[in-house]
Scaffold this motif. Structure first.
Motif, PDB file in Angstrom:
ATOM      1  N   PHE A  70      -7.089  -4.922  -2.653  1.00 47.65           N
ATOM      2  CA  PHE A  70      -5.519  -4.682  -2.686  1.00 47.65           C
ATOM      3  C   PHE A  70      -5.688  -3.305  -2.111  1.00 47.65           C
ATOM      4  O   PHE A  70      -4.409  -2.765  -1.410  1.00 47.65           O
ATOM      5  N   CYS A  71      -6.587  -2.690  -1.667  1.00 47.47           N
ATOM      6  CA  CYS A  71      -6.673  -1.526  -1.152  1.00 47.47           C
ATOM      7  C   CYS A  71      -6.447  -1.723   0.590  1.00 47.47           C
ATOM      8  O   CYS A  71      -5.832  -0.711   1.228  1.00 47.47           O
ATOM      9  N   THR A  72      -6.560  -2.791   1.077  1.00 47.50           N
ATOM     10  CA  THR A  72      -6.522  -3.098   2.342  1.00 47.50           C
ATOM     11  C   THR A  72      -5.210  -3.889   2.794  1.00 47.50           C
ATOM     12  O   THR A  72      -4.845  -4.091   3.816  1.00 47.50           O
ATOM     13  N   ILE A  73      -4.496  -4.447   1.871  1.00 45.61           N
ATOM     14  CA  ILE A  73      -3.303  -5.409   1.990  1.00 45.61           C
ATOM     15  C   ILE A  73      -2.208  -4.474   2.594  1.00 45.61           C
ATOM     16  O   ILE A  73      -1.851  -3.475   1.833  1.00 45.61           O
ATOM     17  N   PRO A  74      -1.708  -4.789   3.744  1.00 48.59           N
ATOM     18  CA  PRO A  74      -0.642  -4.054   4.453  1.00 48.59           C
ATOM     19  C   PRO A  74       0.686  -3.981   3.327  1.00 48.59           C
ATOM     20  O   PRO A  74       1.320  -2.813   3.233  1.00 48.59           O
ATOM     21  N   ASN A  75       0.879  -4.907   2.619  1.00 47.62           N
ATOM     22  CA  ASN A  75       2.018  -4.913   1.933  1.00 47.62           C
ATOM     23  C   ASN A  75       1.768  -5.456   0.493  1.00 47.62           C
ATOM     24  O   ASN A  75       1.853  -6.580   0.101  1.00 47.62           O
ATOM     25  N   PRO A  76       1.126  -4.528  -0.254  1.00 50.34           N
ATOM     26  CA  PRO A  76       0.716  -4.822  -1.772  1.00 50.34           C
ATOM     27  C   PRO A  76       1.814  -5.487  -2.547  1.00 50.34           C
ATOM     28  O   PRO A  76       1.336  -6.412  -3.405  1.00 50.34           O
ATOM     29  N   GLU A  77       3.015  -5.035  -2.712  1.00 47.71           N
ATOM     30  CA  GLU A  77       3.804  -5.392  -3.644  1.00 47.71           C
ATOM     31  C   GLU A  77       4.337  -7.090  -3.210  1.00 47.71           C
ATOM     32  O   GLU A  77       4.696  -7.716  -4.078  1.00 47.71           O
ATOM     33  N   MET A  78       4.472  -7.441  -1.955  1.00 48.96           N
ATOM     34  CA  MET A  78       4.544  -8.638  -1.655  1.00 48.96           C
ATOM     35  C   MET A  78       3.501  -9.553  -1.858  1.00 48.96           C
ATOM     36  O   MET A  78       3.585 -10.764  -2.457  1.00 48.96           O
ATOM     37  N   ALA A  79       2.080  -8.962  -1.891  1.00 45.91           N
ATOM     38  CA  ALA A  79       1.003  -9.974  -2.227  1.00 45.91           C
ATOM     39  C   ALA A  79       0.937  -9.925  -3.547  1.00 45.91           C
ATOM     40  O   ALA A  79       0.768 -11.343  -4.099  1.00 45.91           O
ATOM     41  N   ILE A  80       1.401  -9.027  -4.492  1.00 47.57           N
ATOM     42  CA  ILE A  80       1.434  -9.300  -5.934  1.00 47.57           C
ATOM     43  C   ILE A  80       2.654 -10.333  -6.301  1.00 47.57           C
ATOM     44  O   ILE A  80       2.384 -11.471  -7.358  1.00 47.57           O
ATOM     45  N   ARG A 116      -4.347   3.718  -3.475  1.00 51.39           N
ATOM     46  CA  ARG A 116      -3.068   2.880  -3.921  1.00 51.39           C
ATOM     47  C   ARG A 116      -3.098   2.931  -5.548  1.00 51.39           C
ATOM     48  O   ARG A 116      -4.102   2.959  -6.291  1.00 51.39           O
ATOM     49  N   GLU A 117      -1.636   2.686  -5.834  1.00 54.13           N
ATOM     50  CA  GLU A 117      -1.587   2.825  -7.377  1.00 54.13           C
ATOM     51  C   GLU A 117      -1.265   1.514  -7.693  1.00 54.13           C
ATOM     52  O   GLU A 117      -0.329   0.970  -8.041  1.00 54.13           O
TER      53      GLU A 117
END
Length: 200
Positions: A106-116, A164-165
């Motif tokens: 998750f440190c590298t995903i450009p859009n972490p909220e979309m991934a969640i 990243r939080e």
């Protein structure tokens, strides 16, 4: 996506993996069951650690990482399929997987909220989400240091964000944490999450 970082990733991570991370990964993945989706499988370091699962679908957008994952795939005792795709738009049906795994991704995903949101979507109701991530620290000085270092760190480490939080993202998106462990003064966290949602 560069070619240098994948080539050096295992070399630089090996000391940490041997000393601590491998035991964290093994303990976390012991909770995986059924059909598993792994986000950002990288060089496939988790592959030999899966035990009592039916099948693992491992996604990774960087072809230079997946090329290096096939050796670890050979060491797996469960069927593993590698799919080259990002985490923000998964090509899978709703409620497909019993377990979703994300370790140091998750440190590298450009859009972490979309991934969640995508994790929630493809994970079955009451399914399990397992995460092991490095996150922004609570210590004010160290968290500011992470903020300061992140722009340069991202360039060197293939987009990796030190600040990243991720735990807050989990909470904000309605996922229920049922277990949490901290390591290295809160720099790394391991989370067990229950995917509470209404049956479709």
């Amino acid at each position: 996506m560069g070619t240098l970082f994948p080539a050096l990733y295992d070399f630089f991570m090996k000391p940490l993996e041997k000393r601590k991370f491998i035991s964290i990964r093994r303990k976390l993945l012991n909770n995986a069951t059924g059909d598993v989706l792994e986000l950002g499988s990288g060089t496939g370091i988790n592959f030999p650690l899966y035990q009592d699962v039916h099948h693992v679908t491992a996604i990774e957008p960087n072809p230079n990482m997946t090329n290096r994952a096939h050796e670890n795939k050979k060491q797996a005792i469960v069927p593993i399929e590698i799919v080259q795709v990002g985490a923000e738009k998964l090509p899978f049906e709703d409620n497909t997987y019993d377990t979703v795994v994300a370790t140091l991704v998750f440190c590298t995903i450009p859009n972490p909220e979309m991934a969640i949101q995508e994790m929630k979507r493809v994970c079955k109701p009451n399914g399990t989400i397992l995460m092991f991530e490095h996150v922004k620290m609570q210590n004010p000085f160290l968290s500011k240091l992470q903020d300061w270092l992140t722009p340069a760190w991202k360039k060197v480490c293939d987009g990796c964000c030190l600040n990243r939080e991720t735990e807050n993202l989990v909470k904000q998106n309605g996922l229920k944490m049922v277990g949490k462990e901290e390591f290295y003064n809160g720099l790394f966290i391991a989370l067990q999450i229950r995917n509470i949602k209404e049956e479709c």
